[in-house]
Design a protein around this motif. Structure first.
Motif, PDB file in Angstrom:
ATOM      1  N   SER A  20       7.203   6.682  -8.877  1.00  8.38           N
ATOM      2  CA  SER A  20       6.817   7.072  -7.521  1.00  8.38           C
ATOM      3  C   SER A  20       8.034   7.345  -6.651  1.00  8.38           C
ATOM      4  O   SER A  20       7.900   7.630  -5.475  1.00  8.38           O
ATOM      5  CB  SER A  20       5.963   5.965  -6.893  1.00  8.38           C
ATOM      6  N   GLY A  21       9.216   7.250  -7.209  1.00  8.97           N
ATOM      7  CA  GLY A  21      10.428   7.519  -6.433  1.00  8.97           C
ATOM      8  C   GLY A  21      11.618   7.581  -7.355  1.00  8.97           C
ATOM      9  O   GLY A  21      11.468   7.463  -8.597  1.00  8.97           O
ATOM     10  N   ALA A  22      12.808   7.746  -6.760  1.00 12.43           N
ATOM     11  CA  ALA A  22      14.003   7.939  -7.592  1.00 12.43           C
ATOM     12  C   ALA A  22      14.362   6.677  -8.390  1.00 12.43           C
ATOM     13  O   ALA A  22      14.737   6.770  -9.561  1.00 12.43           O
ATOM     14  CB  ALA A  22      15.165   8.355  -6.710  1.00 12.43           C
ATOM     15  N   VAL A  23      14.219   5.490  -7.761  1.00 11.24           N
ATOM     16  CA  VAL A  23      14.603   4.254  -8.470  1.00 11.24           C
ATOM     17  C   VAL A  23      13.666   3.982  -9.656  1.00 11.24           C
ATOM     18  O   VAL A  23      14.131   3.791 -10.786  1.00 11.24           O
ATOM     19  CB  VAL A  23      14.669   3.047  -7.506  1.00 11.24           C
ATOM     20  N   PRO A  24      12.329   4.009  -9.429  1.00 11.10           N
ATOM     21  CA  PRO A  24      11.460   3.852 -10.610  1.00 11.10           C
ATOM     22  C   PRO A  24      11.711   4.945 -11.652  1.00 11.10           C
ATOM     23  O   PRO A  24      11.527   4.704 -12.851  1.00 11.10           O
ATOM     24  CB  PRO A  24      10.045   3.966 -10.027  1.00 11.10           C
ATOM     25  N   ALA A  25      12.133   6.137 -11.206  1.00  9.71           N
ATOM     26  CA  ALA A  25      12.396   7.222 -12.155  1.00  9.71           C
ATOM     27  C   ALA A  25      13.550   6.866 -13.087  1.00  9.71           C
ATOM     28  O   ALA A  25      13.474   7.096 -14.302  1.00  9.71           O
ATOM     29  CB  ALA A  25      12.713   8.506 -11.396  1.00  9.71           C
ATOM     30  N   VAL A  26      14.603   6.274 -12.533  1.00 12.87           N
ATOM     31  CA  VAL A  26      15.739   5.877 -13.369  1.00 12.87           C
ATOM     32  C   VAL A  26      15.337   4.724 -14.291  1.00 12.87           C
ATOM     33  O   VAL A  26      15.771   4.647 -15.448  1.00 12.87           O
ATOM     34  CB  VAL A  26      16.966   5.506 -12.491  1.00 12.87           C
ATOM     35  N   MET A  27      14.449   3.843 -13.793  1.00 11.40           N
ATOM     36  CA  MET A  27      13.984   2.748 -14.648  1.00 11.40           C
ATOM     37  C   MET A  27      13.119   3.276 -15.789  1.00 11.40           C
ATOM     38  O   MET A  27      13.151   2.754 -16.908  1.00 11.40           O
ATOM     39  CB  MET A  27      13.227   1.709 -13.821  1.00 11.40           C
ATOM     40  N   LEU A  28      12.366   4.336 -15.495  1.00 12.28           N
ATOM     41  CA  LEU A  28      11.581   4.983 -16.552  1.00 12.28           C
ATOM     42  C   LEU A  28      12.527   5.532 -17.627  1.00 12.28           C
ATOM     43  O   LEU A  28      12.290   5.359 -18.828  1.00 12.28           O
ATOM     44  CB  LEU A  28      10.751   6.123 -15.944  1.00 12.28           C
ATOM     45  N   ALA A  29      13.615   6.157 -17.151  1.00  7.04           N
ATOM     46  CA  ALA A  29      14.601   6.693 -18.101  1.00  7.04           C
ATOM     47  C   ALA A  29      15.176   5.566 -18.952  1.00  7.04           C
ATOM     48  O   ALA A  29      15.363   5.729 -20.169  1.00  7.04           O
ATOM     49  CB  ALA A  29      15.704   7.408 -17.336  1.00  7.04           C
ATOM     50  N   ALA A  30      15.431   4.415 -18.319  1.00  5.27           N
ATOM     51  CA  ALA A  30      15.994   3.271 -19.055  1.00  5.27           C
ATOM     52  C   ALA A  30      15.052   2.812 -20.158  1.00  5.27           C
ATOM     53  O   ALA A  30      15.466   2.536 -21.284  1.00  5.27           O
ATOM     54  CB  ALA A  30      16.267   2.122 -18.085  1.00  5.27           C
ATOM     55  N   LEU A  31      13.747   2.760 -19.828  1.00  5.72           N
ATOM     56  CA  LEU A  31      12.769   2.327 -20.840  1.00  5.72           C
ATOM     57  C   LEU A  31      12.656   3.347 -21.962  1.00  5.72           C
ATOM     58  O   LEU A  31      12.527   2.993 -23.136  1.00  5.72           O
ATOM     59  CB  LEU A  31      11.404   2.125 -20.183  1.00  5.72           C
ATOM     60  N   MET A  32      12.712   4.630 -21.597  1.00  7.87           N
ATOM     61  CA  MET A  32      12.581   5.679 -22.610  1.00  7.87           C
ATOM     62  C   MET A  32      13.772   5.676 -23.567  1.00  7.87           C
ATOM     63  O   MET A  32      13.624   5.997 -24.746  1.00  7.87           O
ATOM     64  CB  MET A  32      12.411   7.035 -21.937  1.00  7.87           C
ATOM     65  N   ILE A  33      14.956   5.296 -23.039  1.00 10.23           N
ATOM     66  CA  ILE A  33      16.136   5.189 -23.902  1.00 10.23           C
ATOM     67  C   ILE A  33      15.876   4.153 -25.006  1.00 10.23           C
ATOM     68  O   ILE A  33      16.322   4.287 -26.128  1.00 10.23           O
ATOM     69  CB  ILE A  33      17.380   4.827 -23.062  1.00 10.23           C
ATOM     70  N   ALA A  86      16.659  13.000  -3.532  1.00 13.43           N
ATOM     71  CA  ALA A  86      15.774  12.188  -4.389  1.00 13.43           C
ATOM     72  C   ALA A  86      14.723  13.031  -5.125  1.00 13.43           C
ATOM     73  O   ALA A  86      14.488  12.810  -6.320  1.00 13.43           O
ATOM     74  CB  ALA A  86      15.108  11.079  -3.573  1.00 13.43           C
ATOM     75  N   PRO A  87      14.058  14.012  -4.460  1.00 17.41           N
ATOM     76  CA  PRO A  87      13.058  14.807  -5.207  1.00 17.41           C
ATOM     77  C   PRO A  87      13.675  15.588  -6.370  1.00 17.41           C
ATOM     78  O   PRO A  87      12.989  15.870  -7.346  1.00 17.41           O
ATOM     79  CB  PRO A  87      12.506  15.780  -4.153  1.00 17.41           C
ATOM     80  N   LEU A  88      14.974  15.895  -6.255  1.00 21.21           N
ATOM     81  CA  LEU A  88      15.640  16.614  -7.350  1.00 21.21           C
ATOM     82  C   LEU A  88      15.675  15.743  -8.615  1.00 21.21           C
ATOM     83  O   LEU A  88      15.340  16.200  -9.713  1.00 21.21           O
ATOM     84  CB  LEU A  88      17.060  17.003  -6.909  1.00 21.21           C
ATOM     85  N   VAL A  89      16.047  14.484  -8.428  1.00 22.26           N
ATOM     86  CA  VAL A  89      16.101  13.556  -9.570  1.00 22.26           C
ATOM     87  C   VAL A  89      14.703  13.383 -10.174  1.00 22.26           C
ATOM     88  O   VAL A  89      14.516  13.405 -11.396  1.00 22.26           O
ATOM     89  CB  VAL A  89      16.668  12.182  -9.144  1.00 22.26           C
ATOM     90  N   LEU A  90      13.720  13.227  -9.285  1.00 19.96           N
ATOM     91  CA  LEU A  90      12.342  13.060  -9.751  1.00 19.96           C
ATOM     92  C   LEU A  90      11.887  14.294 -10.534  1.00 19.96           C
ATOM     93  O   LEU A  90      11.223  14.178 -11.573  1.00 19.96           O
ATOM     94  CB  LEU A  90      11.425  12.834  -8.539  1.00 19.96           C
ATOM     95  N   LEU A 103       0.832  -1.204   0.000  1.00 19.56           N
ATOM     96  CA  LEU A 103       0.000   0.000   0.000  1.00 19.56           C
ATOM     97  C   LEU A 103       0.872   1.263   0.000  1.00 19.56           C
ATOM     98  O   LEU A 103       0.601   2.220  -0.723  1.00 19.56           O
ATOM     99  CB  LEU A 103      -0.938   0.003   1.211  1.00 19.56           C
ATOM    100  N   ILE A 104       1.928   1.254   0.805  1.00 20.67           N
ATOM    101  CA  ILE A 104       2.795   2.443   0.857  1.00 20.67           C
ATOM    102  C   ILE A 104       3.597   2.567  -0.441  1.00 20.67           C
ATOM    103  O   ILE A 104       3.873   3.666  -0.909  1.00 20.67           O
ATOM    104  CB  ILE A 104       3.724   2.392   2.091  1.00 20.67           C
ATOM    105  N   GLY A 105       3.929   1.421  -1.035  1.00 20.51           N
ATOM    106  CA  GLY A 105       4.717   1.431  -2.272  1.00 20.51           C
ATOM    107  C   GLY A 105       4.024   2.149  -3.417  1.00 20.51           C
ATOM    108  O   GLY A 105       4.664   2.782  -4.251  1.00 20.51           O
ATOM    109  N   VAL A 106       2.697   2.078  -3.438  1.00 25.34           N
ATOM    110  CA  VAL A 106       1.942   2.700  -4.528  1.00 25.34           C
ATOM    111  C   VAL A 106       2.023   4.230  -4.442  1.00 25.34           C
ATOM    112  O   VAL A 106       1.992   4.926  -5.448  1.00 25.34           O
ATOM    113  CB  VAL A 106       0.459   2.235  -4.477  1.00 25.34           C
ATOM    114  N   VAL A 107       2.130   4.731  -3.199  1.00 25.88           N
ATOM    115  CA  VAL A 107       2.150   6.186  -2.986  1.00 25.88           C
ATOM    116  C   VAL A 107       3.552   6.721  -3.264  1.00 25.88           C
ATOM    117  O   VAL A 107       4.543   6.083  -2.907  1.00 25.88           O
ATOM    118  CB  VAL A 107       1.761   6.495  -1.517  1.00 25.88           C
ATOM    119  N   PRO A 108       3.663   7.886  -3.924  1.00 27.09           N
ATOM    120  CA  PRO A 108       4.994   8.439  -4.178  1.00 27.09           C
ATOM    121  C   PRO A 108       5.755   8.708  -2.877  1.00 27.09           C
ATOM    122  O   PRO A 108       5.163   9.021  -1.863  1.00 27.09           O
ATOM    123  CB  PRO A 108       4.697   9.765  -4.894  1.00 27.09           C
ATOM    124  N   GLY A 109       7.055   8.602  -2.942  1.00 24.46           N
ATOM    125  CA  GLY A 109       7.892   8.846  -1.771  1.00 24.46           C
ATOM    126  C   GLY A 109       8.917   7.757  -1.620  1.00 24.46           C
ATOM    127  O   GLY A 109       9.012   6.872  -2.453  1.00 24.46           O
TER     128      GLY A 109
END
Lengths: 499, 112
Positions: A325-338, A434-438, A262-268
């Motif tokens: 929802s956080g810095a790690v998924p954000a980098v994974m998003l970047a990986a997919l977009m590449i 982390a919010p900076l990367v996001l 439940l907490i994982g779904v929420v950003p942070g």
């Protein structure tokens, strides 16, 4: 029926020898980076990112996800054996895990942590599998105003829920958004803040920012920390928990799984927050709260399950909405977009091979991690015998290599060094980076959504209020800001408590 | 958008100034690791400068060797083996196996 046939498609992809091999490499690498203090999952994923360029997108995301949940597993080992959290989410495991080690119960503590992580990882993937498609179906009805409102709400919730000062978090997110605006304006085609540097026309990359803020700055802060560490090596025979320990762990594992998801779904910083919440809950409902801190097995089972479950929960907004929802998924998003893949509501329909292959690979990854972590724990802890003086120059070299090979550009390396220095000073002054990367990742999406909305309305800002979903989300944003401004919690979160 | 962000940033910065009272100052923070930080930045900068001129293998070998021998005072022979192994091994993996081009360096091109 639909889910079962899709899952069958996923397993047909995940069980191919090539995907299995890369899942194994990701899990192994993740376990190692999770164990090493100072190298978290984010640094691990950023370092491995260039390796994925030559791979197909499914294999790339399977390997990077393996690093993510492998790091969650690995972090518990050093927490239990040495009271050193390999990464932040394992801090709570240190308390009772290390107390169990001192009582000679290191083996059972490691086993319970691995079993809890396995159960939580597997159950939460079921949740991800069941929830992501319906959420994506709803999100398909979203237009630019709804996306703009959702992204704003996500950024604000991240700042509000993360530990530390809310205002500092917001400030970091705003700086990230500003950095994310560097490059060619998507609507007009003009270059903004590029200072005549051609390489900046494509914007500031996520990889140099993430490696600088998390990799290089971490090494700067920890380079003089310690030499080789004394490590206890548990034997395989010592790993079996007693029946009493298994019984005491069962309910905390299930509760931790639910809390984490439940907490994982929420950003942070979901995996960190979830382990704290789980530990607090277990202590609160325990008949013997005085045992916590002195080797209570529930204090290991709950937080370990929660932080692993949170990793799966964190993929729901990424895969279903295209919003990390956080810095790690954000980098994974970047990986997919590449790789030319845009996660979001259409991914499940347009690329079922990626979505369902990824889901199936998470089941496989959890089994791989269980096999890796229990019998080989004695082997892994040997890594901690290597003096840090030998390790950190190689980590720096990997940072340099990872950033350069992203675009074969030294400008990216200069940016990473610059953000490394910035991260060093920011962390000295208690700013979470982390919010900076996001912000860097979300800036182009947010700007595009806002400007498309304004183009739809002919420049009328009331479009955000007139559309029911966007209006509701923006009302939530306003309520959060007003609540923060007038509540006592604001002043404490601003940092007054630090004094 | 940049103008909107600038306004929000100024407001957030003012909020921090007003609410935090006397915030933590950089001079008051523990900067015991500042010398090694400076050294790390200087060596990374030198490596970045040399990367496309001297090539990946030579740069990485020199970067690691300098760190291990001059900064960490580790045995030269072991440092040379580790640095050379990493420089050559990572070049082979990234450049040859994964086909992500890394700079070979003028002198390396000249030799081959």
């Amino acid at each position: 029926m639909d889910i079962l046939s899709n899952l069958a498609l996923g397993f047909s992809i995940a069980l191919t020898p090539q995907v299995l091999a890369y899942a194994f490499i990701g899990c192994l690498f993740g376990t190692l980076v999770g164990m090493l203090p100072g190298v978290g999952p984010l640094t691990g994923i950023s370092l491995l990112l260039p390796v994925t360029y030559g791979l197909n997108p499914t294999i790339a995301i399977v390997m990077l996800a393996g690093v993510y949940y492998g790091a969650m597993y690995g972090g518990s080992t050093t927490s239990i054996l040495m009271r050193i959290p390999g990464e932040a989410a394992s801090v709570m495991t240190c308390i009772d895990g290390y107390a169990m080690t001192q009582k000679g119960r290191a083996g059972p503590a490691l086993a319970i942590a691995a079993i809890g992580s396995f159960v939580a990882g597997t159950v939460s993937v079921v949740g991800l599998m069941l929830l992501a498609p319906p959420i994506a179906a709803v999100a398909l009805k979203f237009g630019p105003p709804e996306y703009a409102a959702l992204l704003t709400l996500g950024l604000l919730v991240l700042a509000y829920l993360s530990s530390g000062s809310t205002l500092k978090m917001l400030l970091m997110a705003l700086v990230g958004l500003l950095v994310g605006l560097v490059g060619i304006d998507q609507m007009s085609g003009f270059a903004r803040f590029t200072w005549n540097v051609a390489e900046l026309a494509d914007g500031v990359g996520v990889v140099p920012v993430a490696v600088g803020l998390f990799g290089i700055s971490e090494i700067m802060l920890s380079a003089r920390s310690s030499g080789a560490l004394k490590v206890q090596k548990p034997r395989l025979a010592d790993l079996v928990p007693s029946r009493e320990e298994m019984r005491a762990s069962a309910a905390p594992i299930l509760r931790g799984t639910l809390i984490g998801f439940l907490i994982g779904v929420v950003p942070g910083s979901a995996h960190i927050i979830s382990s704290f919440v789980s530990y607090a809950l277990e202590k609160k409902i325990s008949r013997h709260p005085e045992r916590f801190g002195h080797g209570a097995v529930e204090g290991v089972a709950g937080p370990e399950s929660a932080n692993n479950s949170a990793t799966s929960g964190a993929f729901i907004p990424l895969l279903a909405l295209g919003i990390p929802s956080g810095a790690v998924p954000a980098v994974m998003l970047a990986a997919l977009m590449i790789h030319g893949i845009s996660p979001g509501p259409q991914l499940i329909q347009s690329r079922p091979d990626i979505f369902w292959g990824f889901i199936a690979s998470m089941y496989v990854g959890n089994v791989v991690l269980l096999i890796l972590n229990l019998p080989m724990v004695g082997l892994f802890v040997n890594l901690l015998r290597i003096p840090y003086a030998y390790l950190y120059p190689f980590i720096l070299a990997l940072c340099l290599l990872g950033v350069y090979s992203t675009n074969q550009s030294t400008v990216d390396v200069w940016i990473a060094i610059g953000f490394g220095v910035l991260g060093y000073f920011l962390r000295k002054l208690d700013f979470d980076t982390a919010p900076l990367v996001l912000g860097v990742i979300l800036a182009p999406m947010l700007e595009l959504a806002i400007r498309q909305s304004l183009a739809m309305s002919g420049g009328d800002w009331s479009i955000f209020a007139k559309r029911p979903i966007a209006g509701t989300m923006l009302a939530l944003v306003a309520a959060l800001v007003i609540y923060n401004l007038f509540s006592r919690g604001w002043r404490t979160r601003v940092g007054l408590e630090e004094k | 958008m940049p103008r909107l962000l600038a306004v929000l940033l100024v407001l957030a910065a003012l909020g921090l100034l007003v609410h935090a009272g006397s915030p933590a100052r950089l001079v008051d923070t523990n900067l015991a690791d500042f010398p090694i930080t400076t050294l790390i930045v200087l060596l990374l900068a030198a490596a970045t400068f040399a990367l496309e001129r001297a090539g990946y293998r030579a740069t990485m070998f020199a970067f690691l060797l300098l760190f291990l021998v001059a900064v960490e005072r580790r045995p030269a022979w072991l440092s040379a083996i580790l640095s050379g192994g990493f420089a050559l091994g990572s070049f082979y993996l990234i450049n040859d196996v994964l086909r992500v081009p890394l700079p070979a360096g003028t002198w390396m091109r000249w030799i081959s």
